[in-house]
Design a protein around this motif. Structure first.
Motif, PDB file in Angstrom:
ATOM      1  N   LYS A  88       7.528  -3.823  -9.439  1.00  0.00           N
ATOM      2  CA  LYS A  88       8.532  -2.774  -9.292  1.00  0.00           C
ATOM      3  C   LYS A  88       7.878  -1.407  -9.478  1.00  0.00           C
ATOM      4  O   LYS A  88       7.117  -1.202 -10.416  1.00  0.00           O
ATOM      5  CB  LYS A  88       9.649  -2.977 -10.312  1.00  0.00           C
ATOM      6  N   PHE A  89       8.194  -0.485  -8.567  1.00  0.00           N
ATOM      7  CA  PHE A  89       7.646   0.876  -8.617  1.00  0.00           C
ATOM      8  C   PHE A  89       8.590   1.818  -7.888  1.00  0.00           C
ATOM      9  O   PHE A  89       9.503   1.389  -7.187  1.00  0.00           O
ATOM     10  CB  PHE A  89       6.246   0.928  -7.999  1.00  0.00           C
ATOM     11  N   TYR A  90       8.331   3.098  -8.048  1.00  0.00           N
ATOM     12  CA  TYR A  90       9.101   4.121  -7.352  1.00  0.00           C
ATOM     13  C   TYR A  90       8.137   4.957  -6.521  1.00  0.00           C
ATOM     14  O   TYR A  90       7.072   5.333  -6.997  1.00  0.00           O
ATOM     15  CB  TYR A  90       9.832   5.032  -8.356  1.00  0.00           C
ATOM     16  N   ALA A  91       8.512   5.230  -5.265  1.00  0.00           N
ATOM     17  CA  ALA A  91       7.710   6.084  -4.390  1.00  0.00           C
ATOM     18  C   ALA A  91       8.505   7.346  -4.088  1.00  0.00           C
ATOM     19  O   ALA A  91       9.666   7.264  -3.678  1.00  0.00           O
ATOM     20  CB  ALA A  91       7.367   5.354  -3.102  1.00  0.00           C
ATOM     21  N   THR A  92       7.880   8.513  -4.295  1.00  0.00           N
ATOM     22  CA  THR A  92       8.563   9.778  -4.024  1.00  0.00           C
ATOM     23  C   THR A  92       8.448  10.126  -2.548  1.00  0.00           C
ATOM     24  O   THR A  92       7.735   9.472  -1.790  1.00  0.00           O
ATOM     25  CB  THR A  92       7.972  10.935  -4.852  1.00  0.00           C
ATOM     26  N   GLU A  93       9.114  11.213  -2.163  1.00  0.00           N
ATOM     27  CA  GLU A  93       9.097  11.662  -0.773  1.00  0.00           C
ATOM     28  C   GLU A  93       7.707  12.118  -0.313  1.00  0.00           C
ATOM     29  O   GLU A  93       7.478  12.302   0.868  1.00  0.00           O
ATOM     30  CB  GLU A  93      10.132  12.781  -0.561  1.00  0.00           C
ATOM     31  N   HIS A  94       6.779  12.278  -1.233  1.00  0.00           N
ATOM     32  CA  HIS A  94       5.422  12.703  -0.883  1.00  0.00           C
ATOM     33  C   HIS A  94       4.487  11.520  -0.658  1.00  0.00           C
ATOM     34  O   HIS A  94       3.283  11.706  -0.493  1.00  0.00           O
ATOM     35  CB  HIS A  94       4.851  13.608  -1.977  1.00  0.00           C
ATOM     36  N   ALA A  95       5.051  10.325  -0.665  1.00  0.00           N
ATOM     37  CA  ALA A  95       4.260   9.110  -0.452  1.00  0.00           C
ATOM     38  C   ALA A  95       4.914   8.262   0.641  1.00  0.00           C
ATOM     39  O   ALA A  95       6.125   8.324   0.843  1.00  0.00           O
ATOM     40  CB  ALA A  95       4.165   8.306  -1.752  1.00  0.00           C
ATOM     41  N   VAL A  96       4.088   7.479   1.325  1.00  0.00           N
ATOM     42  CA  VAL A  96       4.574   6.564   2.357  1.00  0.00           C
ATOM     43  C   VAL A  96       4.301   5.137   1.892  1.00  0.00           C
ATOM     44  O   VAL A  96       3.157   4.795   1.568  1.00  0.00           O
ATOM     45  CB  VAL A  96       3.858   6.818   3.706  1.00  0.00           C
ATOM     46  N   VAL A  97       5.340   4.322   1.858  1.00  0.00           N
ATOM     47  CA  VAL A  97       5.181   2.909   1.517  1.00  0.00           C
ATOM     48  C   VAL A  97       4.937   2.150   2.816  1.00  0.00           C
ATOM     49  O   VAL A  97       5.630   2.351   3.812  1.00  0.00           O
ATOM     50  CB  VAL A  97       6.428   2.356   0.795  1.00  0.00           C
ATOM     51  N   VAL A  98       3.919   1.276   2.800  1.00  0.00           N
ATOM     52  CA  VAL A  98       3.552   0.492   3.983  1.00  0.00           C
ATOM     53  C   VAL A  98       4.063  -0.933   3.767  1.00  0.00           C
ATOM     54  O   VAL A  98       3.480  -1.702   3.011  1.00  0.00           O
ATOM     55  CB  VAL A  98       2.020   0.498   4.204  1.00  0.00           C
ATOM     56  N   TYR A  99       5.164  -1.262   4.445  1.00  0.00           N
ATOM     57  CA  TYR A  99       5.780  -2.589   4.335  1.00  0.00           C
ATOM     58  C   TYR A  99       5.164  -3.483   5.417  1.00  0.00           C
ATOM     59  O   TYR A  99       5.638  -3.506   6.552  1.00  0.00           O
ATOM     60  CB  TYR A  99       7.294  -2.505   4.527  1.00  0.00           C
ATOM     61  N   SER A 135       0.864  -1.180   0.000  1.00  0.00           N
ATOM     62  CA  SER A 135       0.000   0.000   0.000  1.00  0.00           C
ATOM     63  C   SER A 135       0.897   1.226   0.000  1.00  0.00           C
ATOM     64  O   SER A 135       1.972   1.222   0.607  1.00  0.00           O
ATOM     65  CB  SER A 135      -0.881   0.023   1.255  1.00  0.00           C
ATOM     66  N   ILE A 136       0.430   2.265  -0.687  1.00  0.00           N
ATOM     67  CA  ILE A 136       1.153   3.529  -0.718  1.00  0.00           C
ATOM     68  C   ILE A 136       0.165   4.616  -0.298  1.00  0.00           C
ATOM     69  O   ILE A 136      -0.915   4.741  -0.879  1.00  0.00           O
ATOM     70  CB  ILE A 136       1.695   3.827  -2.123  1.00  0.00           C
ATOM     71  N   ILE A 137       0.540   5.385   0.703  1.00  0.00           N
ATOM     72  CA  ILE A 137      -0.319   6.439   1.233  1.00  0.00           C
ATOM     73  C   ILE A 137       0.260   7.790   0.828  1.00  0.00           C
ATOM     74  O   ILE A 137       1.433   8.069   1.083  1.00  0.00           O
ATOM     75  CB  ILE A 137      -0.410   6.356   2.773  1.00  0.00           C
ATOM     76  N   LEU A 153      -4.814  15.669  -1.834  1.00  0.00           N
ATOM     77  CA  LEU A 153      -5.383  14.326  -1.684  1.00  0.00           C
ATOM     78  C   LEU A 153      -4.592  13.464  -0.712  1.00  0.00           C
ATOM     79  O   LEU A 153      -4.658  12.236  -0.771  1.00  0.00           O
ATOM     80  CB  LEU A 153      -5.451  13.632  -3.051  1.00  0.00           C
ATOM     81  N   CYS A 154      -3.857  14.092   0.208  1.00  0.00           N
ATOM     82  CA  CYS A 154      -3.072  13.280   1.145  1.00  0.00           C
ATOM     83  C   CYS A 154      -4.017  12.355   1.901  1.00  0.00           C
ATOM     84  O   CYS A 154      -5.166  12.686   2.179  1.00  0.00           O
ATOM     85  CB  CYS A 154      -2.253  14.141   2.090  1.00  0.00           C
ATOM     86  N   GLY A 155      -3.534  11.176   2.183  1.00  0.00           N
ATOM     87  CA  GLY A 155      -4.366  10.151   2.811  1.00  0.00           C
ATOM     88  C   GLY A 155      -4.956   9.180   1.815  1.00  0.00           C
ATOM     89  O   GLY A 155      -5.493   8.154   2.187  1.00  0.00           O
ATOM     90  N   ASN A 156      -4.840   9.487   0.508  1.00  0.00           N
ATOM     91  CA  ASN A 156      -5.325   8.533  -0.493  1.00  0.00           C
ATOM     92  C   ASN A 156      -4.425   7.308  -0.451  1.00  0.00           C
ATOM     93  O   ASN A 156      -3.254   7.388  -0.097  1.00  0.00           O
ATOM     94  CB  ASN A 156      -5.381   9.155  -1.895  1.00  0.00           C
ATOM     95  N   VAL A 157      -4.994   6.159  -0.785  1.00  0.00           N
ATOM     96  CA  VAL A 157      -4.242   4.911  -0.719  1.00  0.00           C
ATOM     97  C   VAL A 157      -4.272   4.236  -2.091  1.00  0.00           C
ATOM     98  O   VAL A 157      -5.335   4.094  -2.695  1.00  0.00           O
ATOM     99  CB  VAL A 157      -4.829   3.954   0.343  1.00  0.00           C
TER     100      VAL A 157
END
Length: 187
Positions: free
Chosen positions: A108-119, A90-92, A98-102
């Motif tokens: 394979k993907f890239y997450a920027t500093e404006h997203a949180v990856v949920v491991y 999941s990426i938040i 739209l912060c809080g969108n999931v």
């Protein structure tokens, strides 16, 4: 002919809206638990980490060969030639209107500093966690201001219901079918 087309378009839109409402009803029903399941904080079942910064010139709006989806604060930003993660997570969105969108990233993907990856830990089905986070309406935990934000510190203590893995899989199977029904009409 245009009247018939407009009428058909309105019918399809009404059908899509009905499917979405039915999907949301069943999602909320399936993901509503009482004291009959264990509840843990998000921090207990997952590691949350903000992504890494990239330059705007690295992004492409079109997916070309050897490019990977890039997620930012408002979801998919485009495609990039490198990836930061490989798996199903999941990426938040943590910054922006739209912060809080999931979103759910696979492969394979890239997450920027404006997203949180949920491991998530192995004891949690990653897609179950995705559906649960969507239901939680995380936007309600954002900070106020000109640029709304959602900190990892606000996410970590949120309580998540943890049914058995087999129950998580059953729920995912049902919700995946509903999601597919909703998406089929728009394809």
């Amino acid at each position: 002919i245009l009247d018939k087309f407009t009428s058909l378009e309105a019918e399809l839109e009404a059908e899509l809206e009905a499917r979405r409402k039915q999907y949301e009803y069943y999602r909320d029903s399936l993901l509503t638990f009482g004291d009959d399941v264990e509840w843990k904080t998000l921090g207990e079942i997952a590691r949350l980490q903000a992504g890494k910064a990239i330059s705007a010139f690295e992004l492409s709006s079109e997916k070309k060969e050897s490019m990977f989806p890039c997620y930012g604060g408002n979801g998919l930003r485009g495609y990039i030639k490198k990836y930061s993660d490989d798996g199903n997570y999941s990426i938040i969105g943590r910054q922006g209107a739209l912060c809080g969108n999931v979103k759910f990233a696979e492969g394979k993907f890239y997450a920027t500093e404006h997203a949180v990856v949920v491991y998530n830990h192995e004891s949690i089905n990653s897609k179950y966690l995705y559906y649960t986070l969507v239901k939680m309406n995380l936007n309600q935990y954002k900070s106020a201001g000109a640029q709304p934000g959602l900190s990892v510190a606000k996410l970590v203590p949120l309580k998540i219901p943890i049914p058995s893995l087999s129950e998580q899989q059953r729920i995912v199977s049902i919700l995946d079918r509903f999601e597919s029904l909703c998406n089929d009409i728009t394809s």
